[in-house]
Design a protein around this motif. Structure first.
Motif, PDB file in Angstrom:
ATOM      1  N   SER A 155      66.269 -65.096 -31.578  1.00 54.12           N
ATOM      2  CA  SER A 155      65.938 -64.948 -32.999  1.00 54.12           C
ATOM      3  C   SER A 155      67.030 -64.177 -33.726  1.00 54.12           C
ATOM      4  O   SER A 155      67.419 -64.532 -34.840  1.00 54.12           O
ATOM      5  N   ARG A 156      67.575 -63.131 -33.103  1.00 51.54           N
ATOM      6  CA  ARG A 156      68.642 -62.334 -33.737  1.00 51.54           C
ATOM      7  C   ARG A 156      69.898 -63.180 -33.940  1.00 51.54           C
ATOM      8  O   ARG A 156      70.563 -63.097 -34.973  1.00 51.54           O
ATOM      9  N   ILE A 157      70.237 -63.997 -32.930  1.00 51.26           N
ATOM     10  CA  ILE A 157      71.433 -64.838 -33.033  1.00 51.26           C
ATOM     11  C   ILE A 157      71.278 -65.842 -34.158  1.00 51.26           C
ATOM     12  O   ILE A 157      72.188 -66.076 -34.952  1.00 51.26           O
ATOM     13  N   ARG A 158      70.107 -66.480 -34.254  1.00 52.30           N
ATOM     14  CA  ARG A 158      69.871 -67.489 -35.285  1.00 52.30           C
ATOM     15  C   ARG A 158      69.961 -66.900 -36.686  1.00 52.30           C
ATOM     16  O   ARG A 158      70.378 -67.589 -37.627  1.00 52.30           O
TER      17      ARG A 158
ATOM     18  N   ILE B 240      72.942 -66.759 -24.574  1.00 51.03           N
ATOM     19  CA  ILE B 240      73.012 -65.404 -25.140  1.00 51.03           C
ATOM     20  C   ILE B 240      74.306 -64.726 -24.709  1.00 51.03           C
ATOM     21  O   ILE B 240      74.980 -64.071 -25.523  1.00 51.03           O
ATOM     22  N   ALA B 241      74.696 -64.907 -23.448  1.00 49.23           N
ATOM     23  CA  ALA B 241      75.927 -64.291 -22.949  1.00 49.23           C
ATOM     24  C   ALA B 241      77.141 -64.767 -23.746  1.00 49.23           C
ATOM     25  O   ALA B 241      78.005 -63.963 -24.136  1.00 49.23           O
ATOM     26  N   GLU B 242      77.210 -66.075 -24.006  1.00 49.67           N
ATOM     27  CA  GLU B 242      78.355 -66.605 -24.744  1.00 49.67           C
ATOM     28  C   GLU B 242      78.370 -66.068 -26.171  1.00 49.67           C
ATOM     29  O   GLU B 242      79.443 -65.747 -26.708  1.00 49.67           O
TER      30      GLU B 242
ATOM     31  N   MET C 252      73.983 -74.114 -23.742  1.00 47.88           N
ATOM     32  CA  MET C 252      73.125 -74.400 -24.896  1.00 47.88           C
ATOM     33  C   MET C 252      71.748 -73.782 -24.685  1.00 47.88           C
ATOM     34  O   MET C 252      71.351 -73.465 -23.554  1.00 47.88           O
ATOM     35  N   GLN C 253      71.011 -73.630 -25.772  1.00 47.03           N
ATOM     36  CA  GLN C 253      69.680 -73.038 -25.692  1.00 47.03           C
ATOM     37  C   GLN C 253      68.747 -73.886 -24.840  1.00 47.03           C
ATOM     38  O   GLN C 253      68.713 -75.109 -24.973  1.00 47.03           O
TER      39      GLN C 253
END
Length: 399
Positions: free
Chosen positions: A236-239, A363-365, A343-344
């Motif tokens: 959610s934070r990345i998006r 998430i790591a990438e 990918m997610q």
């Protein structure tokens, strides 16, 4: 509307007075009349303009009207322009038939009949406007058709994406429910067993020698739940562009050593001893918690897919930046899976029986990218995999 389409008329005669007279006859609203005193001048105008009609005098010095008409019919740009030939010669010379043979569509004899000239010119101008209007309509229809095809293609692509998103959602919910249920089931079972012992009054079940292992099991299940929840929160934070990066100066080599110590017991129990190569300090400015999160993901994957073989971990620095890598000798990753696993909710083929949401590498990438770094992957099926990270020594920015 047809009246908005301008019609250009070309009149050719070597006598200026004839040009003026004919101009007065054919001129009208939404028309432009171009005059040429010779066939050569007419050819120059024909190259620069699109004409609705050409009226050519037959008797001209040099190239006459017949020759000009024949040349126009043999040229791609001018072959479809209607041609009316005009002559003062008597009808007995059969110039009209000769004119038709050279490509004319009509023939006028001098002295010109005003009504006849205007009527015929009006017919050709109307035909030209109708043809131009039809061409515009056809062009508009073709444009609309292409736009519809593009829209249809986009809709189909969107439909495929939506279908894929629905499948991903369903798969994700299935994985999440399974992954959350596993630690919860362990906690529930532990609680029920303890309640049973309490009802029986069995105080020995809660002796000091047993409380320690109980708490360890509870902590493992709780930490597993926390990791799952944190992964979903990170997505959610990345998006939303709110992935927090808080750079501080620390020794990357020391952090890697600490992680190796933390994981050592798990790797030894799985028959995959850890081997660390770290020659000296590697200091830089990064978010220690986030970089530790990346390393932990690599090590967890090596534990899951390492097939009980040794795992090599290295940390070093060079002129390109700071580096660390995790190398296992397990099942490896196929070429088609190497891009997809970042990918997610995507996981390598054959990993269905292994716990996880398929979010770790994504998430790591994103974490490494937020630091201005990159992840490199080498793998061959049956030969294991090596994940390497390169980080700039200076921070890419703070979040």
């Amino acid at each position: 509307m047809l009246s908005n389409i301008e019609a250009k008329l070309l009149i050719v005669d070597d006598l200026p007075e004839n040009l003026l007279a004919l101009d007065a006859l054919v001129a009208g609203k939404d028309r432009r009349v171009f005059q040429a005193g010779s066939a050569e001048q007419a050819l120059e105008l024909l190259l620069d303009h699109e004409f609705a009609l050409a009226i050519l005098d037959v008797q001209m010095p040099g190239m006459d009207g017949f020759e000009l008409a024949e040349l126009m019919r043999g040229t791609e740009k001018t072959k479809d322009i209607p041609i009316i030939l005009v002559s003062a010669a008597g009808r007995e010379l059969n110039y009209a038939f000769k004119g038709y043979e050279h490509g004319a569509v009509d023939f006028l004899h001098k002295p010109l009949d005003v009504h006849e000239v205007k009527s015929k010119v009006n017919v050709f101008v109307d035909l030209y406007r109708q043809r131009r209007a039809l061409q515009r309509q056809l062009a508009a229809l073709e444009t609309a058709r292409q736009e519809q095809e593009t829209l249809l293609s986009e809709l189909r692509s969107t439909q495929r994406e939506l279908q894929r998103a629905v499948r991903m959602r369903d798969d994700f919910m299935s994985i999440v429910s399974h992954e959350l249920r596993t630690p919860l089931n362990g906690l529930i079972l532990e609680t029920q067993l303890r309640q049973l012992q309490l009802r029986k009054g069995n105080a020995e079940a809660f002796g000091m020698d047993r409380l320690g292992p109980m708490f360890e099991r509870d902590e493992r299940q709780i930490m597993r739940l926390i990791r799952l929840i944190e992964d979903m929160l990170d997505i959610s934070r990345i998006r939303t562009g709110k992935l927090s990066i808080r750079p501080v100066r620390f020794d990357l080599a020391e952090m890697v050593r600490a992680q190796v110590e933390n994981f050592a017991a798990q790797f030894n129990a799985a028959g995959s001893p850890l081997q660390l190569e770290a020659s000296g300090p590697v200091e830089g400015v990064w978010d220690e918690f986030r970089i530790e999160q990346v390393l932990a993901n690599f090590m967890t994957n090596a534990l899951r897919y390492g097939a009980g073989s040794p795992v090599q971990i290295a940390v070093w620095a060079d002129d390109k930046g700071a580096h660390f890598s995790v190398r296992d000798h397990g099942v490896g990753i196929s070429a088609e899976d190497r891009e997809r696993i970042f990918m997610q909710f995507e996981r390598a083929a054959g990993s269905e029986q292994v716990a996880g949401l398929g979010l770790g590498l994504y998430i790591a990438e994103e974490i490494v990218r937020a630091h201005g770094g990159r992840i490199e992957l080498w793998s061959e099926v049956g030969e294991g995999a090596k994940f390497s990270v390169c980080l700039p020594l200076a921070p890419a920015g703070a979040g």
